[in-house]
Enzyme design. Structure first.
Site, PDB file in Angstrom:
ATOM      1  CE  LYS A  24      -4.033   2.353   2.856  1.00 17.61           C
ATOM      2  NZ  LYS A  24      -4.265   2.098   4.078  1.00 17.61           N
TER       3      LYS A  24
ATOM      4  NE  ARG B 219      -4.072   7.723   6.053  1.00 17.87           N
ATOM      5  CZ  ARG B 219      -4.278   8.674   6.604  1.00 17.87           C
ATOM      6  NH1 ARG B 219      -3.258   8.664   7.994  1.00 17.87           N
ATOM      7  NH2 ARG B 219      -5.723   8.381   6.927  1.00 17.87           N
TER       8      ARG B 219
ATOM      9  CE  LYS C 253      -6.258   1.998  -0.263  1.00 13.66           C
ATOM     10  NZ  LYS C 253      -6.279   2.069   1.499  1.00 13.66           N
TER      11      LYS C 253
HETATM   12  C1  PBG Z   1      -7.731   3.276   6.047  1.00  9.04           C
HETATM   13  C2  PBG Z   1      -7.105   3.373   4.421  1.00  9.04           C
HETATM   14  C3  PBG Z   1      -7.370   4.337   3.496  1.00  9.04           C
HETATM   15  C4  PBG Z   1      -7.953   3.756   2.220  1.00  9.04           C
HETATM   16  C5  PBG Z   1      -8.382   2.677   2.649  1.00  9.04           C
HETATM   17  N1  PBG Z   1      -7.614   2.091   4.173  1.00  9.04           N
HETATM   18  C6  PBG Z   1      -7.012   5.736   3.141  1.00  9.04           C
HETATM   19  C7  PBG Z   1      -5.679   5.885   4.170  1.00  9.04           C
HETATM   20  O1  PBG Z   1      -4.560   4.773   4.201  1.00  9.04           O
HETATM   21  O2  PBG Z   1      -4.921   6.320   3.727  1.00  9.04           O
HETATM   22  C8  PBG Z   1      -8.157   4.350   1.124  1.00  9.04           C
HETATM   23  C9  PBG Z   1      -9.006   3.551   0.078  1.00  9.04           C
HETATM   24  C10 PBG Z   1      -9.629   4.418  -1.293  1.00  9.04           C
HETATM   25  O3  PBG Z   1      -9.135   5.403  -1.148  1.00  9.04           O
HETATM   26  O4  PBG Z   1     -10.013   4.180  -1.605  1.00  9.04           O
HETATM   27  N2  PBG Z   1      -5.832   3.530   6.614  1.00  9.04           N
END
Ligand code: PBG
Length: 321
Positions: free
Chosen positions: A190, A212, A243
């Site tokens: 991610k 982040r 992701k």
């Molecule tokens: C929680 C999380 C996020 C997403 C999924 N779980 C946001 C992030 O990491 O800031 C993003 C999903 C999306 O943008 O559709 N940490």
């Protein structure tokens, strides 16, 4: 020389016969946002027919989705009260148990395991007194969330926080409580991406300071991304994920090869919004563009796809079996 590529494109029967990439509606996962603070439902800019719902409306929505062949869901739960560490998870328990009570095994219910909707600062971790990530305390909090979900009847958990060792911690906490058959779908690769904007509005989880990049992956680095997925696999993840999905196509085959596990792709909110907003401006056709984007992720090696358009699967012609 005769052009062989044209010969196999004569009509849809022949094209379907030659289609390498096809899939079932159960390979699409629909995110659902449920907030304790919402009275009715609130639109999410850029995400089309996705809303932040209250619990009752979420149940009505799932009922509707079921009629459209959509029965695989990923929950994002947004409590009214935030905290630094001692999180109140009663809303989470209530939401999961009510949904499972309503639908039992008619649906498969995943829930996102993260701290960003729970913390006052909106980060995915607990901080120590010097504002440094407290990895151990974060793991304890994440494990507690996973157990709470399991107690409430969740089918599978999806950790998205990116702390070190979270998959191992969650797996062993679940196993200790005899939840050894609950699968972990880990957000294993991610990135710290610019494409999570619409989601953070919906989940009320934007960081109140900084970003982040201290815990999510650097999108310039492929090796780190592969390493992160390998580690999740070693720590006991059942399913892996990249992701943002469309921007991580280059990773899918390598992750599969290196881990032997199935990998999914999350078409994240910013990617989805790019398509819906273009369609609103009549620059493209929404359903056709979604259909293409899903097949492209599949073609690149995604076993399953998390997408805000999963509930359109019947409309787009995907079958249950
Ligand atoms: C929680 C999380 C996020 C997403 C999924 N779980 C946001 C992030 O990491 O800031 C993003 C999903 C999306 O943008 O559709 N940490």
């Amino acid at each position: 020389m005769n052009d062989k590529l044209l010969r196999l494109k004569k009509n849809s029967i022949l094209r379907n016969m030659c289609a390498e990439t096809t899939f079932l509606s159960d390979q699409l996962i629909q995110p659902i946002f449920i907030s304790e603070k919402v009275n009715d439902k609130e639109p999410i800019p850029g995400l089309g027919d996705n809303y932040v719902l209250n619990l009752n409306n979420a149940i009505v929505q799932i009922e509707k989705d079921l009629k459209n062949n959509c029965r695989n869901f990923l929950l994002f739960l947004i409590p009214a009260k935030k905290n630094e560490y001692d999180f109140d998870l009663s809303f989470h328990s209530k939401a999961i148990s009510q949904i499972k009570k309503n639908f039992n095994d008619e649906i498969f219910l995943w829930a996102d395991v993260c701290l960003c909707s729970l913390t006052t600062h909106g980060h995915c971790c607990v901080f120590d007194t010097k504002q440094r990530i407290d990895n151990d305390k974060s793991l304890q909090a994440l494990s507690k969330i996973a157990i709470t979900y399991a107690d409430a009847g969740i089918d599978g958990v999806a950790p998205s926080d990116m702390m070190d060792g979270r998959t191992k911690a969650i797996r062993s906490s679940l196993d200790n409580k005899n939840y050894n058959l609950i699968p972990i779908m880990s957000y294993s690769s991610k990135f710290a991406s610019n494409f999570y904007g619409p989601f953070r509005d919906a989940a009320d989880s934007a960081p109140s300071f900084g970003n982040r990049k201290h815990y999510q992956l650097d999108y310039r680095n492929k090796n780190d991304a592969l390493r992160a997925s390998r580690r999740c696999a070693q720590e006991g993840a059942d399913l892996l994920m990249v992701k943002p999905g469309l921007y991580s196509l280059d990773l899918l085959e390598s992750i599969k090869k290196q881990t032997g596990l199935m990998v999914g792709a999350y078409q994240v909110s910013g990617e989805y919004a790019g398509i819906t907003l273009s369609a609103e401006k009549k620059l493209l056709n929404l359903n056709d563009a979604l259909y293409e984007s899903w097949h492209v992720m599949k073609r690149a090696g995604a076993q399953f796809i998390i997408t805000y358009g999963a509930r359109k699967s019947k409309e787009l012609g995907f079958s249950v079996q």
